[in-house]
Design a protein around this motif. Structure first.
Motif, PDB file in Angstrom:
ATOM      1  N   THR A  44      -6.764 -34.608  14.776  1.00  0.00           N
ATOM      2  CA  THR A  44      -6.449 -33.749  15.703  1.00  0.00           C
ATOM      3  C   THR A  44      -5.358 -33.455  16.301  1.00  0.00           C
ATOM      4  O   THR A  44      -5.394 -32.358  16.545  1.00  0.00           O
ATOM      5  CB  THR A  44      -6.825 -35.691  16.564  1.00  0.00           C
ATOM      6  N   ALA A  47      -5.881 -30.261  14.530  1.00  0.00           N
ATOM      7  CA  ALA A  47      -6.888 -28.978  15.297  1.00  0.00           C
ATOM      8  C   ALA A  47      -6.197 -28.976  16.549  1.00  0.00           C
ATOM      9  O   ALA A  47      -6.106 -27.346  16.690  1.00  0.00           O
ATOM     10  CB  ALA A  47      -8.205 -30.004  16.053  1.00  0.00           C
ATOM     11  N   CYS A  78      -6.579 -28.854   8.786  1.00  0.00           N
ATOM     12  CA  CYS A  78      -7.559 -29.879   8.615  1.00  0.00           C
ATOM     13  C   CYS A  78      -8.291 -30.183   7.979  1.00  0.00           C
ATOM     14  O   CYS A  78      -8.849 -31.419   7.870  1.00  0.00           O
ATOM     15  CB  CYS A  78      -8.259 -29.121  10.360  1.00  0.00           C
ATOM     16  N   LYS A 122     -14.902 -28.833  22.136  1.00  0.00           N
ATOM     17  CA  LYS A 122     -15.408 -29.053  20.873  1.00  0.00           C
ATOM     18  C   LYS A 122     -14.201 -29.137  19.678  1.00  0.00           C
ATOM     19  O   LYS A 122     -14.134 -30.490  19.169  1.00  0.00           O
ATOM     20  CB  LYS A 122     -16.433 -28.872  20.914  1.00  0.00           C
ATOM     21  N   ALA A 123     -13.427 -28.421  19.726  1.00  0.00           N
ATOM     22  CA  ALA A 123     -12.547 -28.105  18.820  1.00  0.00           C
ATOM     23  C   ALA A 123     -10.886 -29.201  19.015  1.00  0.00           C
ATOM     24  O   ALA A 123     -10.629 -29.546  17.793  1.00  0.00           O
ATOM     25  CB  ALA A 123     -12.066 -26.299  18.550  1.00  0.00           C
ATOM     26  N   VAL A 124     -11.110 -29.078  20.261  1.00  0.00           N
ATOM     27  CA  VAL A 124      -9.982 -29.880  20.469  1.00  0.00           C
ATOM     28  C   VAL A 124     -10.705 -31.403  21.051  1.00  0.00           C
ATOM     29  O   VAL A 124      -9.298 -32.314  20.879  1.00  0.00           O
ATOM     30  CB  VAL A 124      -8.633 -29.762  21.597  1.00  0.00           C
ATOM     31  N   LYS A 125     -11.413 -31.623  21.292  1.00  0.00           N
ATOM     32  CA  LYS A 125     -12.524 -32.854  22.332  1.00  0.00           C
ATOM     33  C   LYS A 125     -13.444 -33.900  21.638  1.00  0.00           C
ATOM     34  O   LYS A 125     -13.586 -34.697  21.539  1.00  0.00           O
ATOM     35  CB  LYS A 125     -12.597 -32.764  23.776  1.00  0.00           C
ATOM     36  N   SER A 131     -15.461 -31.357  15.508  1.00  0.00           N
ATOM     37  CA  SER A 131     -14.552 -30.168  16.265  1.00  0.00           C
ATOM     38  C   SER A 131     -13.685 -28.990  14.769  1.00  0.00           C
ATOM     39  O   SER A 131     -14.138 -28.185  14.763  1.00  0.00           O
ATOM     40  CB  SER A 131     -13.259 -31.367  15.272  1.00  0.00           C
ATOM     41  N   SER A 134     -16.457 -26.786  14.952  1.00  0.00           N
ATOM     42  CA  SER A 134     -16.390 -26.171  16.027  1.00  0.00           C
ATOM     43  C   SER A 134     -15.061 -24.483  15.147  1.00  0.00           C
ATOM     44  O   SER A 134     -15.482 -23.721  15.716  1.00  0.00           O
ATOM     45  CB  SER A 134     -15.545 -26.070  17.454  1.00  0.00           C
TER      46      SER A 134
END
Length: 168
Positions: A44, A47, A78, A122-125, A131, A134
């Motif tokens: 996370t 990301a 990542c 979506k990349a962060v959440k 993630s 995305s």
């Protein structure tokens, strides 16, 4: 729909190389393996670093432009944690399929349209699969290729080995 730039072969290669790196890290530093939650936290963080490089694509109040090269470097970071998670759970094949499934979902919504707030969100959440899918789609829209992703991962791997050798 075009094929995802993260191919099954590349993902398998990443997982194999990450398994070697992880083994060396744990052995040389006498560390126990991280938990899945620990890997998720590390992922996370990476990301978020990748999305930070997109700057003006989501930060409407800034004049700073995106840094495509740094984004690709952070995406490679990542992949290290995604590969570690797949290795830890012994789900390399399934992990790839889960990423591919999420990729198909985000590709339908993105449709080469970027910046896309849902894609960045979506990349962060999202889940790890949402993630990374995305981030992969964003990389594709920015023109990244499979070879470029592989090179970025290999460069990151080399940096990690150099850091270990220097006592980082």
């Amino acid at each position: 729909m075009a094929n995802m730039i993260l191919t099954r072969e590349l993902f398998r290669h990443m997982c194999e190389e990450q398994e070697k790196l992880d083994a060396q890290i744990y052995q040389s530093r006498d560390l126990k393996e991280p938990t899945l939650k620990g890997l998720d936290i590390a992922y996370t963080s990476e990301a978020n670093e990748a999305v930070k490089e997109l700057k003006k694509d989501w930060k409407w109040w800034t004049t700073k432009e995106r840094d495509r090269e740094r984004f690709i470097e952070e995406l490679a970071d990542c992949f290290h944690f995604v590969a570690s998670m797949a290795n830890k759970t012994r789900t390399v094949g399934y992990g790839y399929l889960a990423i591919e499934l999420e990729y198909k979902k985000v590709s339908r919504s993105a449709r080469e349209h970027y910046p896309d707030e849902d894609l960045v969100y979506k990349a962060v959440k999202g889940t790890v699969q949402e993630s990374i899918a995305s981030l992969i789609k964003i990389a594709e829209v920015l023109g990244a290729t499979t070879d470029e992703i592989m090179t970025a991962f290999e460069d990151s791997l080399e940096k990690n080995y150099a850091r270990m050798a220097s006592g980082y």
